[in-house]
Design an enzyme around this catalytic site. Structure first.
Site, short mmCIF file in Angstrom:
data_model
loop_
_atom_site.label_atom_id
_atom_site.label_comp_id
_atom_site.label_asym_id
_atom_site.label_seq_id
_atom_site.Cartn_x
_atom_site.Cartn_y
_atom_site.Cartn_z
N GLN A 233 5.95 -4.05 -5.27
CA GLN A 233 4.84 -4.64 -6.01
C GLN A 233 3.80 -3.56 -6.35
O GLN A 233 3.34 -2.83 -5.48
CB GLN A 233 4.19 -5.76 -5.16
CG GLN A 233 3.09 -6.51 -5.86
CD GLN A 233 3.57 -7.30 -7.08
OE1 GLN A 233 4.60 -7.97 -7.05
NE2 GLN A 233 2.84 -7.20 -8.18
N LYS B 50 6.46 -15.25 -6.57
CA LYS B 50 7.85 -14.81 -6.58
C LYS B 50 8.62 -15.45 -5.43
O LYS B 50 9.76 -15.88 -5.58
CB LYS B 50 7.92 -13.27 -6.51
CG LYS B 50 7.40 -12.61 -7.78
CD LYS B 50 7.16 -11.12 -7.65
CE LYS B 50 6.45 -10.62 -8.91
NZ LYS B 50 6.14 -9.19 -8.90
N ASP C 223 12.98 -5.51 -11.43
CA ASP C 223 11.76 -5.39 -12.23
C ASP C 223 12.07 -4.69 -13.55
O ASP C 223 11.27 -4.73 -14.49
CB ASP C 223 10.70 -4.55 -11.48
CG ASP C 223 9.63 -5.42 -10.84
OD1 ASP C 223 9.48 -6.58 -11.28
OD2 ASP C 223 8.94 -4.93 -9.92
#
Ligand code: NAP
Length: 279
Positions: free
Chosen positions: A90, A46, A113
Protein backbone atom coordinates in the site's frame (compact mmCIF):
# COMPACT_ATOMS: atom_id res chain seq x y z
CA UNK A 1 -27.49 13.09 -17.04
CA UNK A 2 -26.59 9.60 -15.89
CA UNK A 3 -24.51 8.93 -12.79
CA UNK A 4 -21.81 6.34 -13.40
CA UNK A 5 -22.50 4.24 -10.33
CA UNK A 6 -19.16 2.69 -9.49
CA UNK A 7 -20.37 1.41 -6.15
CA UNK A 8 -23.16 -0.73 -7.64
CA UNK A 9 -20.99 -2.05 -10.48
CA UNK A 10 -18.14 -2.78 -8.10
CA UNK A 11 -20.43 -4.95 -5.97
CA UNK A 12 -21.68 -6.77 -9.08
CA UNK A 13 -18.13 -7.45 -10.28
CA UNK A 14 -16.98 -8.64 -6.87
CA UNK A 15 -19.98 -10.98 -6.65
CA UNK A 16 -19.34 -12.23 -10.20
CA UNK A 17 -16.01 -13.82 -9.26
CA UNK A 18 -17.31 -15.77 -6.25
CA UNK A 19 -17.61 -19.04 -8.15
CA UNK A 20 -14.11 -18.74 -9.59
CA UNK A 21 -12.71 -17.79 -6.20
CA UNK A 22 -14.29 -20.86 -4.66
CA UNK A 23 -12.51 -23.09 -7.19
CA UNK A 24 -9.17 -21.23 -7.34
CA UNK A 25 -8.87 -20.35 -3.65
CA UNK A 26 -6.66 -17.32 -4.35
CA UNK A 27 -4.80 -15.44 -1.65
CA UNK A 28 -4.00 -11.72 -1.61
CA UNK A 29 -1.19 -10.44 0.61
CA UNK A 30 -1.12 -6.77 1.56
CA UNK A 31 1.82 -4.94 3.12
CA UNK A 32 0.83 -1.85 5.08
CA UNK A 33 3.44 0.45 6.58
CA UNK A 34 2.41 2.94 9.26
CA UNK A 35 -1.02 4.21 10.18
CA UNK A 36 -1.90 6.70 7.46
CA UNK A 37 -5.71 6.98 7.88
CA UNK A 38 -6.38 7.06 4.11
CA UNK A 39 -4.19 3.98 3.53
CA UNK A 40 -5.90 2.19 6.40
CA UNK A 41 -9.31 2.97 4.89
CA UNK A 42 -8.23 1.73 1.42
CA UNK A 43 -6.82 -1.46 2.90
CA UNK A 44 -10.01 -2.02 4.90
CA UNK A 45 -12.05 -1.77 1.69
CA UNK A 46 -9.74 -4.24 -0.06
CA UNK A 47 -10.10 -6.67 2.84
CA UNK A 48 -13.90 -6.36 2.74
CA UNK A 49 -13.93 -6.98 -1.03
CA UNK A 50 -11.77 -10.08 -0.58
CA UNK A 51 -14.10 -11.39 2.10
CA UNK A 52 -17.13 -10.74 -0.10
CA UNK A 53 -15.62 -12.46 -3.13
CA UNK A 54 -14.09 -15.39 -1.26
CA UNK A 55 -10.44 -14.43 -1.77
CA UNK A 56 -8.23 -15.17 1.22
CA UNK A 57 -6.73 -11.96 2.60
CA UNK A 58 -3.60 -11.63 4.66
CA UNK A 59 -2.17 -8.35 5.93
CA UNK A 60 1.35 -7.58 7.13
CA UNK A 61 1.61 -4.43 9.24
CA UNK A 62 4.90 -2.66 9.84
CA UNK A 63 5.79 0.48 11.69
CA UNK A 64 7.21 3.46 9.78
CA UNK A 65 10.63 2.62 11.19
CA UNK A 66 10.87 -0.42 8.88
CA UNK A 67 14.00 -0.27 6.72
CA UNK A 68 14.10 -0.64 2.95
CA UNK A 69 16.00 -3.90 3.40
CA UNK A 70 13.34 -5.33 5.71
CA UNK A 71 10.48 -4.48 3.38
CA UNK A 72 12.33 -5.97 0.38
CA UNK A 73 12.99 -9.12 2.41
CA UNK A 74 9.27 -9.48 3.19
CA UNK A 75 8.40 -8.98 -0.48
CA UNK A 76 10.94 -11.62 -1.49
CA UNK A 77 9.45 -14.05 1.02
CA UNK A 78 5.91 -13.45 -0.31
CA UNK A 79 7.11 -13.69 -3.93
CA UNK A 80 8.42 -17.17 -3.13
CA UNK A 81 5.37 -18.24 -1.09
CA UNK A 82 3.38 -20.45 -3.45
CA UNK A 83 0.19 -20.00 -1.43
CA UNK A 84 0.22 -16.24 -2.21
CA UNK A 85 -1.21 -15.26 -5.61
CA UNK A 86 -1.44 -11.48 -5.37
CA UNK A 87 0.85 -9.08 -3.53
CA UNK A 88 0.43 -5.37 -2.99
CA UNK A 89 2.34 -2.79 -1.01
CA UNK A 90 0.00 0.00 0.00
CA UNK A 91 1.32 3.44 -1.01
CA UNK A 92 2.43 5.96 0.13
CA UNK A 93 5.51 4.67 1.96
CA UNK A 94 7.67 6.64 4.40
CA UNK A 95 10.19 8.98 2.75
CA UNK A 96 13.23 6.82 3.55
CA UNK A 97 11.85 3.97 1.42
CA UNK A 98 12.54 4.23 -2.29
CA UNK A 99 9.20 3.35 -3.91
CA UNK A 100 10.54 2.37 -7.39
CA UNK A 101 12.69 -0.33 -5.76
CA UNK A 102 9.69 -1.64 -3.85
CA UNK A 103 7.52 -1.74 -6.99
CA UNK A 104 10.31 -3.47 -8.91
CA UNK A 105 10.71 -6.08 -6.15
CA UNK A 106 7.16 -7.46 -6.46
CA UNK A 107 7.23 -10.32 -8.94
CA UNK A 108 5.21 -9.29 -12.05
CA UNK A 109 3.11 -12.49 -11.80
CA UNK A 110 1.73 -11.38 -8.41
CA UNK A 111 1.67 -7.64 -9.13
CA UNK A 112 -2.12 -7.22 -8.90
CA UNK A 113 -1.75 -3.44 -8.51
CA UNK A 114 -0.25 -3.53 -12.01
CA UNK A 115 2.56 -1.13 -11.14
CA UNK A 116 5.57 -3.22 -12.23
CA UNK A 117 7.36 -2.00 -15.37
CA UNK A 118 6.78 -5.41 -16.98
CA UNK A 119 2.99 -5.15 -16.66
CA UNK A 120 2.96 -1.45 -17.58
CA UNK A 121 5.21 -2.13 -20.58
CA UNK A 122 2.99 -4.91 -21.90
CA UNK A 123 0.08 -2.48 -22.05
CA UNK A 124 1.89 -0.57 -24.80
CA UNK A 125 1.45 -3.50 -27.18
CA UNK A 126 -2.34 -3.84 -27.44
CA UNK A 127 -5.41 -4.44 -25.25
CA UNK A 128 -4.77 -8.22 -25.43
CA UNK A 129 -1.58 -7.67 -23.45
CA UNK A 130 -3.27 -5.73 -20.67
CA UNK A 131 -2.95 -8.76 -18.39
CA UNK A 132 -2.55 -6.97 -15.07
CA UNK A 133 -3.25 -3.28 -15.74
CA UNK A 134 -3.13 -0.80 -12.87
CA UNK A 135 -6.32 -1.16 -10.83
CA UNK A 136 -7.72 2.39 -11.16
CA UNK A 137 -7.44 2.59 -14.97
CA UNK A 138 -8.87 -0.93 -15.27
CA UNK A 139 -11.79 0.12 -13.05
CA UNK A 140 -12.42 3.17 -15.26
CA UNK A 141 -12.47 1.09 -18.44
CA UNK A 142 -14.86 -1.44 -16.84
CA UNK A 143 -17.16 1.40 -15.77
CA UNK A 144 -17.28 2.97 -19.26
CA UNK A 145 -17.82 -0.46 -20.84
CA UNK A 146 -20.65 -1.28 -18.43
CA UNK A 147 -22.53 1.87 -19.48
CA UNK A 148 -21.86 1.06 -23.17
CA UNK A 149 -19.90 4.27 -23.63
CA UNK A 150 -17.97 4.01 -26.89
CA UNK A 151 -14.29 4.97 -26.73
CA UNK A 152 -13.15 4.44 -30.32
CA UNK A 153 -12.77 7.71 -32.21
CA UNK A 154 -13.58 9.84 -29.16
CA UNK A 155 -11.57 12.82 -27.94
CA UNK A 156 -10.34 11.65 -24.55
CA UNK A 157 -8.62 14.23 -22.37
CA UNK A 158 -6.77 12.97 -19.31
CA UNK A 159 -5.72 15.50 -16.67
CA UNK A 160 -2.81 14.22 -14.57
CA UNK A 161 0.09 12.08 -15.74
CA UNK A 162 0.96 9.92 -12.74
CA UNK A 163 2.38 6.44 -13.26
CA UNK A 164 -0.57 4.83 -11.50
CA UNK A 165 -3.49 6.66 -13.13
CA UNK A 166 -2.85 9.34 -15.78
CA UNK A 167 -0.26 7.60 -17.95
CA UNK A 168 -1.77 4.09 -17.93
CA UNK A 169 -5.35 5.29 -18.52
CA UNK A 170 -4.03 7.37 -21.45
CA UNK A 171 -2.47 4.22 -22.91
CA UNK A 172 -5.62 2.13 -22.34
CA UNK A 173 -7.70 4.78 -24.12
CA UNK A 174 -5.22 4.84 -27.02
CA UNK A 175 -5.39 1.02 -27.15
CA UNK A 176 -9.14 1.46 -27.67
CA UNK A 177 -8.57 3.87 -30.56
CA UNK A 178 -9.44 7.14 -28.85
CA UNK A 179 -7.60 10.35 -29.71
CA UNK A 180 -5.87 11.03 -26.42
CA UNK A 181 -4.53 14.24 -24.90
CA UNK A 182 -2.71 13.99 -21.59
CA UNK A 183 -2.51 17.21 -19.58
CA UNK A 184 -0.40 17.99 -16.51
CA UNK A 185 0.94 20.81 -14.41
CA UNK A 186 2.91 22.27 -17.36
CA UNK A 187 -0.03 22.24 -19.77
CA UNK A 188 -0.35 25.84 -20.95
CA UNK A 189 -4.08 26.25 -21.40
CA UNK A 190 -5.84 23.41 -19.56
CA UNK A 191 -9.34 24.55 -20.39
CA UNK A 192 -8.60 24.72 -24.15
CA UNK A 193 -8.03 20.96 -23.93
CA UNK A 194 -10.78 20.02 -21.47
CA UNK A 195 -13.36 21.90 -23.58
CA UNK A 196 -12.64 19.56 -26.51
CA UNK A 197 -13.15 16.40 -24.46
CA UNK A 198 -15.87 13.88 -25.28
CA UNK A 199 -14.55 11.90 -22.31
CA UNK A 200 -12.72 13.81 -19.57
CA UNK A 201 -10.72 11.82 -17.02
CA UNK A 202 -9.34 13.86 -14.14
CA UNK A 203 -6.72 12.47 -11.74
CA UNK A 204 -4.95 15.33 -10.04
CA UNK A 205 -5.95 15.71 -6.38
CA UNK A 206 -7.20 19.33 -6.46
CA UNK A 207 -10.72 20.21 -5.36
CA UNK A 208 -12.71 22.15 -8.01
CA UNK A 209 -9.91 22.03 -10.59
CA UNK A 210 -12.50 21.40 -13.31
CA UNK A 211 -15.35 23.92 -13.42
CA UNK A 212 -18.44 24.04 -15.65
CA UNK A 213 -16.92 26.64 -18.02
CA UNK A 214 -14.11 24.16 -18.81
CA UNK A 215 -16.32 21.45 -20.34
CA UNK A 216 -18.65 21.16 -23.30
CA UNK A 217 -22.29 20.09 -23.18
CA UNK A 218 -22.72 16.33 -23.13
CA UNK A 219 -19.23 15.58 -21.82
CA UNK A 220 -18.60 12.26 -20.06
CA UNK A 221 -16.70 12.94 -16.84
CA UNK A 222 -14.63 10.48 -14.83
CA UNK A 223 -13.41 12.07 -11.60
CA UNK A 224 -10.57 10.09 -10.01
CA UNK A 225 -9.58 12.74 -7.47
CA UNK A 226 -9.99 12.13 -3.76
CA UNK A 227 -9.78 15.25 -1.67
CA UNK A 228 -11.17 16.52 1.62
CA UNK A 229 -12.97 19.84 1.34
CA UNK A 230 -12.95 22.56 4.02
CA UNK A 231 -15.76 20.71 5.86
CA UNK A 232 -13.76 17.47 5.84
CA UNK A 233 -16.09 15.90 3.26
CA UNK A 234 -14.66 13.63 0.56
CA UNK A 235 -14.75 15.27 -2.88
CA UNK A 236 -13.17 14.89 -6.29
CA UNK A 237 -11.32 17.23 -8.64
CA UNK A 238 -14.50 18.28 -10.46
CA UNK A 239 -17.04 20.91 -9.37
CA UNK A 240 -19.73 18.22 -9.38
CA UNK A 241 -22.89 20.32 -8.76
CA UNK A 242 -22.19 22.57 -11.77
CA UNK A 243 -20.32 20.24 -14.14
CA UNK A 244 -23.00 17.56 -13.75
CA UNK A 245 -25.55 20.02 -15.24
CA UNK A 246 -23.61 19.93 -18.54
CA UNK A 247 -22.46 16.30 -18.47
CA UNK A 248 -24.19 13.35 -20.10
CA UNK A 249 -22.49 10.93 -17.69
CA UNK A 250 -20.48 11.63 -14.55
CA UNK A 251 -18.89 9.69 -11.70
CA UNK A 252 -19.73 10.79 -8.17
CA UNK A 253 -17.10 11.08 -5.42
CA UNK A 254 -17.45 8.98 -3.35
CA UNK A 255 -19.13 6.08 -5.15
CA UNK A 256 -17.49 6.31 -8.57
CA UNK A 257 -13.90 5.40 -9.36
CA UNK A 258 -12.91 4.50 -5.77
CA UNK A 259 -15.01 1.32 -5.49
CA UNK A 260 -14.14 0.42 -9.09
CA UNK A 261 -10.45 0.43 -8.14
CA UNK A 262 -11.17 -2.13 -5.44
CA UNK A 263 -13.21 -4.28 -7.85
CA UNK A 264 -10.37 -4.13 -10.39
CA UNK A 265 -7.93 -5.33 -7.75
CA UNK A 266 -10.19 -8.34 -7.15
CA UNK A 267 -10.38 -9.04 -10.91
CA UNK A 268 -6.59 -8.77 -11.18
CA UNK A 269 -6.13 -11.18 -8.26
CA UNK A 270 -8.34 -13.77 -9.99
CA UNK A 271 -6.54 -13.18 -13.30
CA UNK A 272 -3.10 -13.51 -11.70
CA UNK A 273 -4.12 -16.77 -10.03
CA UNK A 274 -5.45 -18.18 -13.30
CA UNK A 275 -2.27 -17.25 -15.13
CA UNK A 276 -0.11 -18.81 -12.42
CA UNK A 277 -2.07 -22.05 -12.93
CA UNK A 278 -2.02 -21.76 -16.74
CA UNK A 279 -5.79 -21.36 -16.95
P1 NAP B 1 -0.21 12.30 -8.42
O1 NAP B 1 0.83 11.28 -8.58
O2 NAP B 1 -0.08 13.38 -7.40
O3 NAP B 1 -0.45 12.99 -9.84
C1 NAP B 1 -1.16 14.17 -10.00
C2 NAP B 1 -1.03 14.62 -11.43
O4 NAP B 1 -1.73 15.83 -11.63
C3 NAP B 1 0.40 14.90 -11.86
O5 NAP B 1 0.55 14.42 -13.16
C4 NAP B 1 0.49 16.43 -11.80
O6 NAP B 1 1.46 16.95 -12.68
C5 NAP B 1 -0.89 16.80 -12.24
N1 NAP B 1 -1.29 18.13 -11.83
C6 NAP B 1 -1.09 18.74 -10.64
N2 NAP B 1 -1.66 19.95 -10.63
C7 NAP B 1 -2.21 20.14 -11.85
C8 NAP B 1 -2.94 21.20 -12.44
N3 NAP B 1 -3.21 22.33 -11.80
N4 NAP B 1 -3.36 21.05 -13.71
C9 NAP B 1 -3.11 19.92 -14.40
N5 NAP B 1 -2.43 18.86 -13.88
C10 NAP B 1 -1.99 18.98 -12.61
O7 NAP B 1 -1.61 11.69 -8.15
P2 NAP B 1 -2.35 10.29 -8.50
O8 NAP B 1 -1.74 9.22 -7.70
O9 NAP B 1 -2.52 10.09 -9.97
O10 NAP B 1 -3.76 10.65 -7.89
C11 NAP B 1 -4.52 11.75 -8.36
C12 NAP B 1 -5.76 11.87 -7.52
O11 NAP B 1 -6.52 10.69 -7.69
C13 NAP B 1 -5.53 12.01 -6.02
O12 NAP B 1 -6.56 12.81 -5.47
C14 NAP B 1 -5.66 10.60 -5.51
O13 NAP B 1 -6.06 10.53 -4.16
C15 NAP B 1 -6.73 10.09 -6.42
N6 NAP B 1 -6.72 8.64 -6.64
C16 NAP B 1 -7.90 8.02 -6.53
C17 NAP B 1 -7.97 6.67 -6.77
C18 NAP B 1 -9.30 6.03 -6.67
O14 NAP B 1 -9.36 4.81 -6.59
N7 NAP B 1 -10.39 6.80 -6.72
C19 NAP B 1 -6.85 5.94 -7.11
C20 NAP B 1 -5.64 6.61 -7.26
C21 NAP B 1 -5.60 7.97 -7.04
P3 NAP B 1 3.03 17.03 -12.19
O15 NAP B 1 3.45 15.63 -11.86
O16 NAP B 1 3.73 17.55 -13.37
O17 NAP B 1 3.01 17.91 -10.98
Amino acid sequence: MTILDGKALSEQLIDSVKEKAEKLKPKLAVILVGENPASMAYVRNKKKACERSGIEYVEYNFSTSITQEEILKKIDELNKDETVNGLIVQLPLPDHIYVPDVIRAVTPEKDVDGFHAYNIGKMFLSPEFEDLPPATPLGIVKLLDHYNIPIQGKEVVVVGHSNIVGKPISMMMLNRNATVTTCHIYTKDLSAHTKRADILIVAVGKENLITADMVKDGVIVVDVGMNRNSKGKLCGDVDYPNVSKKASYITPVPGGVGPMTVAALILNTIRATERQRNI
